[in-house]
Design an enzyme around this catalytic site. Structure first.
Site, PDB file in Angstrom:
ATOM      1  N   LYS A  57      47.347  38.010  52.475  1.00 49.60           N
ATOM      2  CA  LYS A  57      48.545  39.215  52.377  1.00 49.60           C
ATOM      3  C   LYS A  57      47.963  40.510  52.010  1.00 49.60           C
ATOM      4  O   LYS A  57      46.764  40.630  51.491  1.00 49.60           O
ATOM      5  CB  LYS A  57      49.413  38.597  51.091  1.00 49.60           C
ATOM      6  CG  LYS A  57      48.894  38.634  49.809  1.00 49.60           C
ATOM      7  CD  LYS A  57      49.038  40.090  48.938  1.00 49.60           C
ATOM      8  CE  LYS A  57      47.867  40.271  47.991  1.00 49.60           C
ATOM      9  NZ  LYS A  57      47.851  41.453  47.214  1.00 49.60           N
ATOM     10  N   PRO A 151      38.445  36.658  52.416  1.00 50.54           N
ATOM     11  CA  PRO A 151      37.481  37.066  51.437  1.00 50.54           C
ATOM     12  C   PRO A 151      38.012  36.836  49.849  1.00 50.54           C
ATOM     13  O   PRO A 151      39.141  36.819  49.710  1.00 50.54           O
ATOM     14  CB  PRO A 151      37.266  38.594  51.663  1.00 50.54           C
ATOM     15  CG  PRO A 151      37.649  38.754  53.077  1.00 50.54           C
ATOM     16  CD  PRO A 151      38.611  37.612  53.211  1.00 50.54           C
ATOM     17  N   VAL A 152      36.999  36.333  49.054  1.00 52.28           N
ATOM     18  CA  VAL A 152      37.498  36.051  47.796  1.00 52.28           C
ATOM     19  C   VAL A 152      37.631  37.266  46.604  1.00 52.28           C
ATOM     20  O   VAL A 152      36.622  38.010  46.798  1.00 52.28           O
ATOM     21  CB  VAL A 152      36.464  34.956  47.356  1.00 52.28           C
ATOM     22  CG1 VAL A 152      36.623  34.585  45.843  1.00 52.28           C
ATOM     23  CG2 VAL A 152      36.660  33.543  47.919  1.00 52.28           C
ATOM     24  N   GLY A 153      38.591  37.404  45.898  1.00 50.79           N
ATOM     25  CA  GLY A 153      38.782  38.252  44.591  1.00 50.79           C
ATOM     26  C   GLY A 153      38.517  39.524  45.335  1.00 50.79           C
ATOM     27  O   GLY A 153      38.141  40.749  45.185  1.00 50.79           O
ATOM     28  N   ALA A 154      39.524  39.886  46.514  1.00 51.08           N
ATOM     29  CA  ALA A 154      39.556  41.213  47.449  1.00 51.08           C
ATOM     30  C   ALA A 154      40.773  41.675  47.435  1.00 51.08           C
ATOM     31  O   ALA A 154      40.811  42.646  48.293  1.00 51.08           O
ATOM     32  CB  ALA A 154      38.982  40.260  48.815  1.00 51.08           C
ATOM     33  N   GLY A 158      43.712  35.383  48.506  1.00 55.27           N
ATOM     34  CA  GLY A 158      43.232  34.175  49.145  1.00 55.27           C
ATOM     35  C   GLY A 158      43.666  33.058  48.259  1.00 55.27           C
ATOM     36  O   GLY A 158      43.934  31.788  48.918  1.00 55.27           O
ATOM     37  N   GLY A 159      43.513  33.027  46.828  1.00 55.36           N
ATOM     38  CA  GLY A 159      43.810  32.028  46.136  1.00 55.36           C
ATOM     39  C   GLY A 159      45.264  31.615  45.993  1.00 55.36           C
ATOM     40  O   GLY A 159      45.653  30.395  46.139  1.00 55.36           O
ATOM     41  N   ALA A 161      47.136  32.174  48.757  1.00 55.92           N
ATOM     42  CA  ALA A 161      47.350  31.426  50.077  1.00 55.92           C
ATOM     43  C   ALA A 161      46.902  29.968  50.004  1.00 55.92           C
ATOM     44  O   ALA A 161      47.698  28.898  50.611  1.00 55.92           O
ATOM     45  CB  ALA A 161      46.299  32.259  51.156  1.00 55.92           C
ATOM     46  N   ASP A 193      51.794  36.332  43.428  1.00 51.26           N
ATOM     47  CA  ASP A 193      51.671  36.460  44.940  1.00 51.26           C
ATOM     48  C   ASP A 193      52.242  35.047  45.639  1.00 51.26           C
ATOM     49  O   ASP A 193      52.306  35.347  46.895  1.00 51.26           O
ATOM     50  CB  ASP A 193      50.205  36.807  45.328  1.00 51.26           C
ATOM     51  CG  ASP A 193      49.885  38.055  45.277  1.00 51.26           C
ATOM     52  OD1 ASP A 193      50.762  39.032  45.100  1.00 51.26           O
ATOM     53  OD2 ASP A 193      48.592  38.483  45.242  1.00 51.26           O
TER      54      ASP A 193
HETATM   55  C1  LIG Z   1      47.730  43.020  42.802  1.00 49.19           C
HETATM   56  C2  LIG Z   1      48.530  41.939  43.472  1.00 49.19           C
HETATM   57  C3  LIG Z   1      49.297  42.533  44.514  1.00 49.19           C
HETATM   58  O1  LIG Z   1      50.028  41.701  45.424  1.00 49.19           O
HETATM   59  O2  LIG Z   1      47.682  41.074  44.413  1.00 49.19           O
HETATM   60  P1  LIG Z   1      46.105  40.863  44.556  1.00 49.19           P
HETATM   61  O3  LIG Z   1      45.391  42.125  44.757  1.00 49.19           O
HETATM   62  O4  LIG Z   1      45.805  40.397  43.267  1.00 49.19           O
HETATM   63  O5  LIG Z   1      45.882  40.007  45.659  1.00 49.19           O
HETATM   64  C4  LIG Z   1      49.388  40.983  42.407  1.00 49.19           C
HETATM   65  O6  LIG Z   1      50.095  41.772  41.733  1.00 49.19           O
HETATM   66  C5  LIG Z   1      48.403  40.253  41.700  1.00 49.19           C
HETATM   67  O7  LIG Z   1      48.964  39.056  41.868  1.00 49.19           O
HETATM   68  P2  LIG Z   1      48.245  37.434  41.546  1.00 49.19           P
HETATM   69  O8  LIG Z   1      46.722  37.770  41.605  1.00 49.19           O
HETATM   70  O9  LIG Z   1      48.916  36.663  42.002  1.00 49.19           O
HETATM   71  O10 LIG Z   1      48.708  37.684  39.934  1.00 49.19           O
HETATM   72  P3  LIG Z   1      48.769  36.694  38.712  1.00 49.19           P
HETATM   73  O11 LIG Z   1      47.800  35.653  39.072  1.00 49.19           O
HETATM   74  O12 LIG Z   1      50.132  36.347  38.460  1.00 49.19           O
HETATM   75  O13 LIG Z   1      48.183  37.318  37.506  1.00 49.19           O
HETATM   76  C6  LIG Z   1      46.790  38.024  37.451  1.00 49.19           C
HETATM   77  C7  LIG Z   1      46.715  39.005  36.469  1.00 49.19           C
HETATM   78  O14 LIG Z   1      47.217  40.238  37.167  1.00 49.19           O
HETATM   79  C8  LIG Z   1      47.910  40.961  36.180  1.00 49.19           C
HETATM   80  N1  LIG Z   1      49.042  41.550  36.931  1.00 49.19           N
HETATM   81  C9  LIG Z   1      49.663  40.655  37.901  1.00 49.19           C
HETATM   82  C10 LIG Z   1      50.788  40.736  38.271  1.00 49.19           C
HETATM   83  C11 LIG Z   1      51.812  41.862  37.805  1.00 49.19           C
HETATM   84  N2  LIG Z   1      53.039  41.890  38.369  1.00 49.19           N
HETATM   85  N3  LIG Z   1      51.231  42.348  36.746  1.00 49.19           N
HETATM   86  C12 LIG Z   1      49.939  42.451  36.169  1.00 49.19           C
HETATM   87  O15 LIG Z   1      49.535  43.056  35.286  1.00 49.19           O
HETATM   88  C13 LIG Z   1      47.803  40.636  34.874  1.00 49.19           C
HETATM   89  O16 LIG Z   1      46.651  41.076  34.229  1.00 49.19           O
HETATM   90  C14 LIG Z   1      47.752  38.937  35.312  1.00 49.19           C
HETATM   91  O17 LIG Z   1      47.239  38.411  34.045  1.00 49.19           O
HETATM   92  N1  LIG Z   2      41.357  28.881  46.403  1.00 52.55           N
HETATM   93  C1  LIG Z   2      40.959  29.922  45.843  1.00 52.55           C
HETATM   94  N2  LIG Z   2      40.696  30.821  46.829  1.00 52.55           N
HETATM   95  C2  LIG Z   2      40.003  31.869  46.226  1.00 52.55           C
HETATM   96  N3  LIG Z   2      40.029  32.321  44.796  1.00 52.55           N
HETATM   97  C3  LIG Z   2      40.355  31.313  44.107  1.00 52.55           C
HETATM   98  C4  LIG Z   2      40.874  30.064  44.481  1.00 52.55           C
HETATM   99  N4  LIG Z   2      41.024  29.363  43.395  1.00 52.55           N
HETATM  100  C5  LIG Z   2      40.659  30.239  42.259  1.00 52.55           C
HETATM  101  N5  LIG Z   2      40.280  31.374  42.687  1.00 52.55           N
HETATM  102  C6  LIG Z   2      39.891  32.299  41.815  1.00 52.55           C
HETATM  103  O1  LIG Z   2      40.819  33.499  42.008  1.00 52.55           O
HETATM  104  C7  LIG Z   2      40.309  34.730  41.814  1.00 52.55           C
HETATM  105  C8  LIG Z   2      40.926  35.665  42.486  1.00 52.55           C
HETATM  106  O2  LIG Z   2      40.735  35.259  43.856  1.00 52.55           O
HETATM  107  P1  LIG Z   2      41.408  35.769  45.198  1.00 52.55           P
HETATM  108  O3  LIG Z   2      42.733  34.962  45.149  1.00 52.55           O
HETATM  109  O4  LIG Z   2      40.738  35.315  46.292  1.00 52.55           O
HETATM  110  O5  LIG Z   2      41.772  37.297  44.942  1.00 52.55           O
HETATM  111  P2  LIG Z   2      42.943  38.245  44.619  1.00 52.55           P
HETATM  112  O6  LIG Z   2      43.646  37.999  43.610  1.00 52.55           O
HETATM  113  O7  LIG Z   2      42.125  39.600  44.543  1.00 52.55           O
HETATM  114  O8  LIG Z   2      43.711  38.501  45.879  1.00 52.55           O
HETATM  115  C9  LIG Z   2      38.764  34.417  41.991  1.00 52.55           C
HETATM  116  O9  LIG Z   2      38.049  34.844  41.004  1.00 52.55           O
HETATM  117  C10 LIG Z   2      38.535  33.177  42.465  1.00 52.55           C
HETATM  118  O10 LIG Z   2      37.416  32.431  41.798  1.00 52.55           O
END
Ligand SMILES: C[C@@](CO)(OP(=O)(O)O)[C@H](O)COP(=O)(O)OP(=O)(O)OC[C@H]1O[C@@H](n2ccc(N)nc2=O)[C@H](O)[C@@H]1O
Ligand SMILES: Nc1ncnc2c1ncn2[C@@H]1O[C@H](COP(=O)(O)OP(=O)(O)O)[C@@H](O)[C@H]1O
EC number: 2.7.1.148
Length: 341
Positions: A57, A151-154, A158-159, A161, A193
């Site tokens: 996403k 890509p992980v942590g990107a 991905g997690g 998904a 997400d």
């Molecule tokens: C920034 C976004 C944009 O879509 O995605 P990613 O870049 O991580 O993929 C999301 O808000 C991330 O979603 P996700 O990674 O599912 O978040 P969660 O596991 O629920 O929360 C992880 C941490 O992100 C922060 N968090 C997340 C969602 C939110 N609305 N406010 C926050 O401050 C908090 O520190 C929380 O402890």
């Molecule tokens: N199935 C999974 N795929 C990717 N990351 C995972 C998964 N399970 C746990 N994680 C952990 O979640 C963290 C966030 O990864 P990811 O979901 O890829 O990134 P983001 O939250 O930036 O979109 C990473 O530190 C990773 O080790």
């Protein structure tokens, strides 16, 4: 200096790969009453595997509001999610009763999941399996495999998904046939997400990101996004380094958003990973219609209007060493569910 590798992640929709021969769904919406006859040999059901290709996403807009204590400190969001055709593949196969779960991970780019300290029980897919098992009152006797391409942590979800793919797979494997609202409620207990990732496509997200309102392909909102260039060919610039989502939100709390940024986390992510900022500038100069940090970064997503602009962006990213991996894909796309014997 590293050299970027270019990958094209084929759209499974276009490709008709062998595993989709038994395709029963071709959309993100799990349909009710869509049962399959399970083939039998000598009266015993053959083991079958549910395979879900679940896309990454990105966020076409990401407005970040105040943190809320009742959401564990997570921030209020107003976002347009878009699923990008870089797919992880999750398979789920029933195991013998009482034997527990297993997880096999494969892929060339596993990031911190490859580390010896990575705890399999904390993998988002396993957490999703346990959440489904608890909701269904069943033991999690399931073999999961994940082929990682996202890509992980990107900032590409991905997690989430993989967790969403697991929920969709278990819903089918156990013939639960739960409607999407019930699956979304379970997904929301695991991450912001995840509810979006169950259906993909385009959607408006509010709350802490878990409240999803689909933007259907025929809607005026989808047509408006398409006319703005948020549709079609996408380049993803990805990195070896990861960013932690909580750290990026923390940086945002201190510095706020930059004027004009559609993604309020962009300036914070670039402050922690300046190479992403260079990739955005290079992509825009080379003809991308849009280029921005995906979610919390560090990945950069660039929408390109045609092949020639795509090539110019790729050339610029390689020349300027602006990314480690360049992935070509389509957006928006949806998860694909298949059943194989
Ligand atoms: C920034 C976004 C944009 O879509 O995605 P990613 O870049 O991580 O993929 C999301 O808000 C991330 O979603 P996700 O990674 O599912 O978040 P969660 O596991 O629920 O929360 C992880 C941490 O992100 C922060 N968090 C997340 C969602 C939110 N609305 N406010 C926050 O401050 C908090 O520190 C929380 O402890
Ligand atoms: N199935 C999974 N795929 C990717 N990351 C995972 C998964 N399970 C746990 N994680 C952990 O979640 C963290 C966030 O990864 P990811 O979901 O890829 O990134 P983001 O939250 O930036 O979109 C990473 O530190 C990773 O080790």
């Amino acid at each position: 200096m590293s050299t970027a590798t270019l990958e094209r992640i084929h759209s499974a929709h276009d490709e008709h790969p062998e595993h989709l021969e038994h395709l029963t769904e071709h959309s993100g919406q799990p349909t009710q009453g869509d049962h399959r006859e399970i083939p039998m040999r000598s009266g015993t059901p053959l083991p079958f595997t549910i395979r879900v290709d679940c896309p990454a996403k990105t966020n076409l807009t990401l407005a970040v509001g105040e943190p809320h204590a009742e959401w564990g400190g997570r921030h209020a969001l107003d976002t347009i999610y878009c699923a990008v055709g870089v797919y992880d593949t999750v398979t789920a196969t029933a195991k013998a009763p009482g034997s527990g779960f297993s997880l096999d991970l494969e892929g060339a780019h596993l990031g911190d999941l490859a580390s010896s300290t990575s705890d399999m029980r904390r993998n988002h897919a396993v957490l999703a399996l346990f959440a489904m098992a608890e909701a269904a009152g069943r033991d999690p006797d399931v073999a999961l495999t994940i082929t990682k391409r996202i890509p992980v942590g990107a900032g590409l979800g991905g997690g989430s998904a993989d967790a969403a793919a697991t929920i969709l797979a278990i819903n089918r494997l156990w013939n639960l046939d739960w409607p999407i609202d019930r699956l979304r409620a379970i997904a929301a207990t695991l991450g912001a997400d995840m509810p979006f990732c169950l259906t993909g496509g385009l959607a408006h997200g509010t709350g802490f990101g878990e409240q999803i309102e689909d933007i259907t392909a025929e809607s005026a909102a989808a047509r408006e996004l398409e006319s703005q260039g948020f549709c079609g060919d996408v380049l993803v610039g990805a990195y070896q380094s990861q960013l932690s989502t909580p750290e990026v939100y923390h940086a945002f709390d201190i510095m706020g958003a930059a004027d004009g940024d559609r993604n309020h986390l962009q300036a914070a992510a670039i402050s922690l990973h300046p190479r992403s900022g260079r990739a955005i500038s290079a992509a825009l100069a080379a003809g991308a219609r849009h280029a921005f940090i995906s979610g919390s970064g560090p990945s950069v997503v660039a929408f390109v209007p045609d092949d020639a602009s795509a090539q110019r962006v790729i050339d610029a990213w390689v020349r300027e060493d602006a990314a480690d991996r360049i992935i070509r894909a389509k957006a928006p796309v949806m998860p694909i569910i298949g059943v194989t014997q």
